[in-house]
Design a protein around this motif. Structure first.
Motif, mmCIF file in Angstrom:
data_model
loop_
_atom_site.group_PDB
_atom_site.id
_atom_site.type_symbol
_atom_site.label_atom_id
_atom_site.label_comp_id
_atom_site.label_asym_id
_atom_site.label_seq_id
_atom_site.Cartn_x
_atom_site.Cartn_y
_atom_site.Cartn_z
ATOM 1 N N ARG A 13 41.184 -17.993 -8.594
ATOM 2 C CA ARG A 13 39.846 -18.173 -9.340
ATOM 3 C C ARG A 13 40.142 -18.952 -10.150
ATOM 4 O O ARG A 13 40.718 -19.095 -11.344
ATOM 5 C CB ARG A 13 39.542 -16.515 -9.810
ATOM 6 C CG ARG A 13 39.324 -15.560 -8.824
ATOM 7 C CD ARG A 13 37.818 -15.097 -8.651
ATOM 8 N NE ARG A 13 37.077 -15.075 -9.837
ATOM 9 C CZ ARG A 13 36.760 -14.083 -10.779
ATOM 10 N NH1 ARG A 13 37.010 -12.955 -10.373
ATOM 11 N NH2 ARG A 13 35.806 -14.535 -11.289
ATOM 12 N N SER A 14 39.273 -20.072 -10.243
ATOM 13 C CA SER A 14 39.364 -21.537 -11.071
ATOM 14 C C SER A 14 38.915 -21.180 -12.623
ATOM 15 O O SER A 14 38.938 -21.653 -13.543
ATOM 16 C CB SER A 14 38.760 -22.591 -10.503
ATOM 17 O OG SER A 14 37.187 -22.252 -10.244
ATOM 18 N N ASP A 15 38.268 -19.981 -12.562
ATOM 19 C CA ASP A 15 37.409 -19.758 -14.002
ATOM 20 C C ASP A 15 38.115 -18.527 -14.742
ATOM 21 O O ASP A 15 37.691 -18.128 -15.754
ATOM 22 C CB ASP A 15 35.902 -18.853 -13.673
ATOM 23 C CG ASP A 15 35.928 -17.825 -12.879
ATOM 24 O OD1 ASP A 15 36.816 -17.547 -12.282
ATOM 25 O OD2 ASP A 15 34.958 -17.071 -12.850
ATOM 26 N N THR A 39 38.607 -15.076 -19.158
ATOM 27 C CA THR A 39 38.352 -16.438 -18.741
ATOM 28 C C THR A 39 39.408 -17.228 -19.330
ATOM 29 O O THR A 39 40.412 -16.919 -20.120
ATOM 30 C CB THR A 39 37.008 -16.883 -19.592
ATOM 31 O OG1 THR A 39 37.275 -16.838 -20.814
ATOM 32 C CG2 THR A 39 35.982 -15.933 -19.058
ATOM 33 N N LYS A 93 25.687 -19.142 -11.514
ATOM 34 C CA LYS A 93 26.908 -20.062 -11.308
ATOM 35 C C LYS A 93 28.107 -19.327 -11.152
ATOM 36 O O LYS A 93 29.076 -20.005 -10.463
ATOM 37 C CB LYS A 93 26.826 -20.689 -12.664
ATOM 38 C CG LYS A 93 28.071 -21.902 -13.151
ATOM 39 C CD LYS A 93 27.655 -22.353 -14.298
ATOM 40 C CE LYS A 93 29.277 -23.064 -14.951
ATOM 41 N NZ LYS A 93 29.833 -22.252 -15.462
ATOM 42 N N GLN A 94 28.141 -18.045 -11.826
ATOM 43 C CA GLN A 94 29.542 -17.542 -11.495
ATOM 44 C C GLN A 94 29.498 -17.107 -10.072
ATOM 45 O O GLN A 94 30.763 -17.103 -9.483
ATOM 46 C CB GLN A 94 29.685 -16.122 -12.489
ATOM 47 C CG GLN A 94 29.674 -16.676 -13.942
ATOM 48 C CD GLN A 94 30.953 -17.036 -14.235
ATOM 49 O OE1 GLN A 94 31.196 -18.375 -14.475
ATOM 50 N NE2 GLN A 94 32.002 -16.206 -14.144
ATOM 51 N N GLN A 95 28.545 -16.685 -9.544
ATOM 52 C CA GLN A 95 28.613 -16.188 -8.296
ATOM 53 C C GLN A 95 29.000 -17.487 -7.167
ATOM 54 O O GLN A 95 29.961 -17.213 -6.249
ATOM 55 C CB GLN A 95 27.347 -15.640 -7.526
ATOM 56 C CG GLN A 95 27.210 -14.424 -8.236
ATOM 57 C CD GLN A 95 25.710 -13.623 -7.965
ATOM 58 O OE1 GLN A 95 24.871 -14.560 -7.845
ATOM 59 N NE2 GLN A 95 25.683 -12.219 -7.719
ATOM 60 N N MET A 96 28.456 -18.605 -7.527
ATOM 61 C CA MET A 96 28.799 -19.691 -6.586
ATOM 62 C C MET A 96 30.134 -20.049 -6.793
ATOM 63 O O MET A 96 30.740 -20.521 -5.769
ATOM 64 C CB MET A 96 27.611 -21.228 -7.083
ATOM 65 C CG MET A 96 26.365 -20.822 -6.772
ATOM 66 S SD MET A 96 26.274 -20.936 -4.920
ATOM 67 C CE MET A 96 26.564 -22.532 -4.408
ATOM 68 N N GLN A 97 30.763 -20.005 -7.885
ATOM 69 C CA GLN A 97 32.026 -20.239 -7.852
ATOM 70 C C GLN A 97 32.997 -19.497 -7.358
ATOM 71 O O GLN A 97 34.033 -19.879 -6.912
ATOM 72 C CB GLN A 97 32.706 -20.547 -9.563
ATOM 73 C CG GLN A 97 33.980 -20.937 -9.978
ATOM 74 C CD GLN A 97 33.924 -22.372 -9.564
ATOM 75 O OE1 GLN A 97 33.013 -23.180 -9.803
ATOM 76 N NE2 GLN A 97 35.018 -22.829 -8.609
ATOM 77 N N LEU A 133 33.090 -20.406 -3.818
ATOM 78 C CA LEU A 133 33.730 -21.650 -3.464
ATOM 79 C C LEU A 133 35.346 -21.250 -3.743
ATOM 80 O O LEU A 133 35.992 -21.705 -2.804
ATOM 81 C CB LEU A 133 33.211 -22.516 -4.322
ATOM 82 C CG LEU A 133 31.818 -23.139 -4.388
ATOM 83 C CD1 LEU A 133 31.616 -24.119 -5.483
ATOM 84 C CD2 LEU A 133 31.805 -24.155 -3.038
ATOM 85 N N ASP A 134 35.584 -20.666 -4.645
ATOM 86 C CA ASP A 134 37.151 -20.388 -4.817
ATOM 87 C C ASP A 134 37.550 -19.384 -3.738
ATOM 88 O O ASP A 134 38.590 -19.543 -2.937
ATOM 89 C CB ASP A 134 37.361 -19.729 -6.170
ATOM 90 C CG ASP A 134 37.169 -20.443 -7.503
ATOM 91 O OD1 ASP A 134 37.056 -21.777 -7.140
ATOM 92 O OD2 ASP A 134 36.992 -20.063 -8.521
ATOM 93 N N LYS A 146 38.108 -21.197 -0.679
ATOM 94 C CA LYS A 146 39.246 -22.281 -0.763
ATOM 95 C C LYS A 146 40.592 -21.667 -0.291
ATOM 96 O O LYS A 146 41.415 -22.268 0.152
ATOM 97 C CB LYS A 146 39.353 -23.103 -2.336
ATOM 98 C CG LYS A 146 40.424 -24.096 -2.370
ATOM 99 C CD LYS A 146 40.251 -24.617 -3.631
ATOM 100 C CE LYS A 146 39.369 -25.937 -3.854
ATOM 101 N NZ LYS A 146 39.500 -26.392 -5.212
#
Length: 131
Positions: free
Chosen positions: A31-33, A49, A117-121, A124-125, A128
């Protein structure tokens, strides 16, 4: 109250997707966040975070390979998350819904876009890490 929903098809079977999503102790590896996660017990965990901001999650329902739900709380908001997982052969459909109430009135206009935004990230993660 802000509600945000996202649907996605992940090109992996449901067992692989489920195992990755529920391994919260390994979130910081993909998770990038997040900087880290801390598992309190089998019903509770804390995500941090990159800036060190903590959010506590309390699991309210686990239906293996179908549904995962938990309550969310930090100093800015509290709410509920529902993840529905559906097998589509070699693919998995995930449907994520967050229902959140900001604790500070001035945050109300920003909550829905923040959730989206959090859901999209997350999606995406997840895609990946499963490549």
């Amino acid at each position: 109250m802000a509600i945000s929903n996202i649907n996605a098809i992940i090109s992996k079977d449901i067992h692989k997707v489920w195992d990755i999503v529920l391994a919260v102790d390994k979130y910081s590896t993909w998770r990038s966040d997040l900087s880290k996660t801390e598992v309190i017990n089998d019903k509770q965990f804390v995500e941090y975070t990159k800036e060190g901001y903590a959010t506590t999650f309390t699991v309210t329902m686990v239906e293996p390979y179908k549904r995962w739900e938990f309550d969310i709380e930090n100093s800015n908001m509290k709410g509920h998350w529902i993840g529905v997982f559906t097998s589509k052969g070699n693919e998995t459909q995930i449907d994520l819904t967050e229902n959140v109430m900001p604790k500070k009135w001035f945050m109300k206009p920003f909550v829905k876009s923040y959730l989206k935004k959090q859901q999209m990230q997350f999606i995406l993660d997840l895609k990946k890490v499963l490549e």
